[in-house]
Design a protein around this motif. Structure first.
Motif, PDB file in Angstrom:
ATOM      1  N   GLN A 118       0.835  -1.309   0.024  1.00  0.00           N
ATOM      2  CA  GLN A 118      -0.093   0.198   0.035  1.00  0.00           C
ATOM      3  C   GLN A 118       0.794   1.132  -0.111  1.00  0.00           C
ATOM      4  N   ARG A 119       1.864   1.360   0.972  1.00  0.00           N
ATOM      5  CA  ARG A 119       2.682   2.397   0.930  1.00  0.00           C
ATOM      6  C   ARG A 119       3.457   2.631  -0.368  1.00  0.00           C
ATOM      7  N   GLN A 122       0.924   4.215  -2.903  1.00  0.00           N
ATOM      8  CA  GLN A 122       0.546   5.427  -2.564  1.00  0.00           C
ATOM      9  C   GLN A 122       1.942   6.637  -2.776  1.00  0.00           C
ATOM     10  N   ARG A 130      -0.202   6.572   4.079  1.00  0.00           N
ATOM     11  CA  ARG A 130      -0.803   6.228   5.275  1.00  0.00           C
ATOM     12  C   ARG A 130      -1.749   5.228   5.138  1.00  0.00           C
ATOM     13  N   TYR A 131      -2.241   4.569   6.093  1.00  0.00           N
ATOM     14  CA  TYR A 131      -3.075   3.507   6.053  1.00  0.00           C
ATOM     15  C   TYR A 131      -4.347   3.696   5.393  1.00  0.00           C
ATOM     16  N   ALA A 132      -4.561   2.689   4.480  1.00  0.00           N
ATOM     17  CA  ALA A 132      -5.732   3.016   3.271  1.00  0.00           C
ATOM     18  C   ALA A 132      -6.912   2.763   3.911  1.00  0.00           C
ATOM     19  N   GLY A 133      -6.973   2.229   5.101  1.00  0.00           N
ATOM     20  CA  GLY A 133      -8.469   1.918   5.815  1.00  0.00           C
ATOM     21  C   GLY A 133      -8.961   0.637   5.444  1.00  0.00           C
ATOM     22  N   ARG A 156      -6.295  -0.246  15.541  1.00  0.00           N
ATOM     23  CA  ARG A 156      -6.221   1.016  15.031  1.00  0.00           C
ATOM     24  C   ARG A 156      -6.937   1.953  15.452  1.00  0.00           C
ATOM     25  N   ALA A 161     -11.782  12.074   9.469  1.00  0.00           N
ATOM     26  CA  ALA A 161     -10.897  12.869   8.322  1.00  0.00           C
ATOM     27  C   ALA A 161     -11.166  14.343   8.293  1.00  0.00           C
ATOM     28  N   ASP A 181      -4.386  13.911   7.026  1.00  0.00           N
ATOM     29  CA  ASP A 181      -3.005  13.304   6.758  1.00  0.00           C
ATOM     30  C   ASP A 181      -2.560  12.335   7.634  1.00  0.00           C
ATOM     31  N   GLY A 183      -3.866   9.339   8.909  1.00  0.00           N
ATOM     32  CA  GLY A 183      -4.284   8.057   8.670  1.00  0.00           C
ATOM     33  C   GLY A 183      -4.590   7.288  10.015  1.00  0.00           C
ATOM     34  N   ASP A 184      -5.453   6.251   9.648  1.00  0.00           N
ATOM     35  CA  ASP A 184      -5.610   5.434  11.095  1.00  0.00           C
ATOM     36  C   ASP A 184      -4.397   4.662  11.668  1.00  0.00           C
TER      37      ASP A 184
END
Ligand code: GLU
Length: 466
Positions: A118-119, A122, A130-133, A156, A161, A181, A183-184
């Motif tokens: 994911q990182r 991004q 940031r964590y994609a949720g 988490r 947001a 900005d 993220g969880d």
């Protein structure tokens, strides 16, 4: 009336106490003392793999050596303790349960590989990572199924947001972060341990901490900590983020710049008062430029005088304060420097003679050697000064020495018999007796020096001058 000030120092016992952290401890301690408040010491030892008992004992010893007495902490428990985070797991468990129940936190089963992927995606898309949720979107059934299967999960914190997180930093002024900005973020690791920012914030609230001075490397944690505290309905302390300590080259202070830990400077023989006079001025300005004793250090400490620029650590300044500290030190504080180097019982007299020439214990050892030891044959400038004295001068000195009992009598006999005075008299004498051209007052040294040593050095000088 505003609440009484409570500050704390919250080190992780994972190594030696760095001078930067010692400054952080000092500023928290000073702020509490200045405002008639309380200073707490909390040991942040949740990282079981890196925290050691030896580091913890060394840390406590260094803090005590610097004089930072804590009102509560290790060895001084009270109803807000325990002060070791490793003993506070049940407090964190309760807080997790509350956050989960209120929908502020959710379990996350993403693997390290998935998160890394994911990182990278991004970053490649030019977005901050940031964590994609992913796990925030799991339904209750899926969560229950995975939990039952016993798959390890992190917990988490769910960030709402559409808001800004703001705080007024005691050092940096107003700060603003967009929650989007952040993220969880993880508040409990997959092994069940609490993440740093979570337990740090929960404990500050639980311990009633009102003011936190800490390194600016923690600024990015602050908005997350404020969100956690708000979600738990707990009060947040005021934070002040201190600029880094840097060496002369502008790089963060490290071993490479010489001494970087309290243990280092202590082992070299620096006195705590010298270290405190220096640290109190790194990133903080005192109105007075000169020496400050503990009372003046407390009275003059002012959060408004904290600066934002990186604070330069200069070993030359440390030596400067050390000279001042030695000048003011009690004889008792300096006696350990000369023990076993100076005959028992002579320590105080010896220290009185050489004090103005001391910076570190190595200097004391050197002068003890000059007075009581065996010096190799004089060389360099000292040898030249002896030669300039000439053989007759030392003949006279030897004869006078045989007749008189002390330095004053020796000097007057020399004056009378050679007609010399000032530099012409004292330089060859000093060079012959100490093998140096300068140093402590000769009278005081000579009155300490064994008579046989004086005689032997005058004889050796006579041979050099011949
Ligand atoms: N244990 C953290 C550290 O040593 C404490 C940070 C803080 O003071 O909040 O960096």
């Amino acid at each position: 009336m505003s609440a009484p000030v409570v500050t704390r120092f919250a080190p992780s016992p994972t190594g030696l106490l760095h001078l930067g952290n010692a400054r952080t401890a000092l500023f928290n301690w000073l702020y509490a003392r200045r405002h008639g408040g309380r200073f707490l010491l909390r040991i942040e030892d949740t990282d079981a793999a890196r925290s050691t008992d030896a580091s913890c004992s060394a840390l406590l010893e260094d803090l005590q050596w610097l004089g930072f007495d804590w009102d509560a902490g290790p060895g001084r428990d009270d109803e807000r303790g325990p002060y070791f985070q490793s003993a506070r797991a049940s407090i964190y468990r309760d807080a997790y349960a509350r956050l989960e129940a209120a929908g502020h936190a959710y379990p996350c089963w993403c693997s390290a590989e998935e998160l890394e992927l994911q990182r990278r995606l991004q970053l490649a898309a030019g977005r901050p990572p940031r964590y994609a949720g992913t796990c925030a979107r799991l339904g209750p059934d899926e969560r229950a199924r995975r939990a039952e299967a016993g798959e390890p999960a992190t917990l988490r914190f769910q960030v709402t947001a559409d808001r800004a997180v703001e705080f007024d930093d005691l050092v940096r002024g107003p700060q603003q972060f967009a929650a989007a900005d952040l993220g969880d973020f993880v508040i409990r690791r997959a092994d069940g341990s609490a993440s740093f920012l979570f337990c740090n914030a929960v404990d500050d609230a639980a311990m009633g901490v009102t003011h936190v001075f800490r390194g600016e490397d923690h600024v990015a944690n602050t908005p997350r900590q404020l969100l956690v505290l708000a979600a738990l309905g707990l009060p947040a302390p005021r934070y002040g983020h201190l600029p880094l300590l840097v060496g002369a080259d502008g790089a963060p202070l490290s071993k490479r710049h010489g001494s970087a830990s309290v243990a280092d400077v202590r082992a070299e023989g620096f006195l705590p008062e010298a270290v405190l006079n220096l640290l109190g001025r790194l990133g903080h300005t005192y109105a007075a430029e000169g020496w400050l004793d503990a009372g003046a250090r407390i009275a003059g400490f002012d959060a408004d005088s904290l600066g934002r620029a990186p604070a330069h650590f200069d070993p030359g300044q440390l030596r400067h304060w050390q000279k001042e500290a030695v000048h003011r030190a009690s004889a008792d504080a300096l006696v350990p420097w000369v023990r076993h180097r100076v005959p028992a019982g002579e320590e105080a007299r010896f220290l009185a003679a050489v004090r103005a020439n001391l910076v570190l214990p190595t200097d004391a050892a050197e002068w003890a050697h000059v007075v009581y030891g065996e010096l190799p044959c004089a060389g360099g400038e000292a040898r030249e000064a002896i030669a300039r004295g000439g053989p007759e001068f030392f003949d006279v000195a030897l004869a006078a020495h045989a007749e008189v009992a002390d330095y004053a009598a020796l000097v007057s006999a020399l004056k009378a018999r050679t007609g010399r005075k000032g530099r012409e008299l004292f330089q060859p004498l000093r060079a012959a007796l100490t093998h140096r051209l300068d140093g402590p007052e000769l009278a005081a040294l000579l009155d300490l020096m064994p008579r046989a040593t004086v005689r032997a050095r005058l004889e050796s000088a006579r041979r050099i001058a011949a």
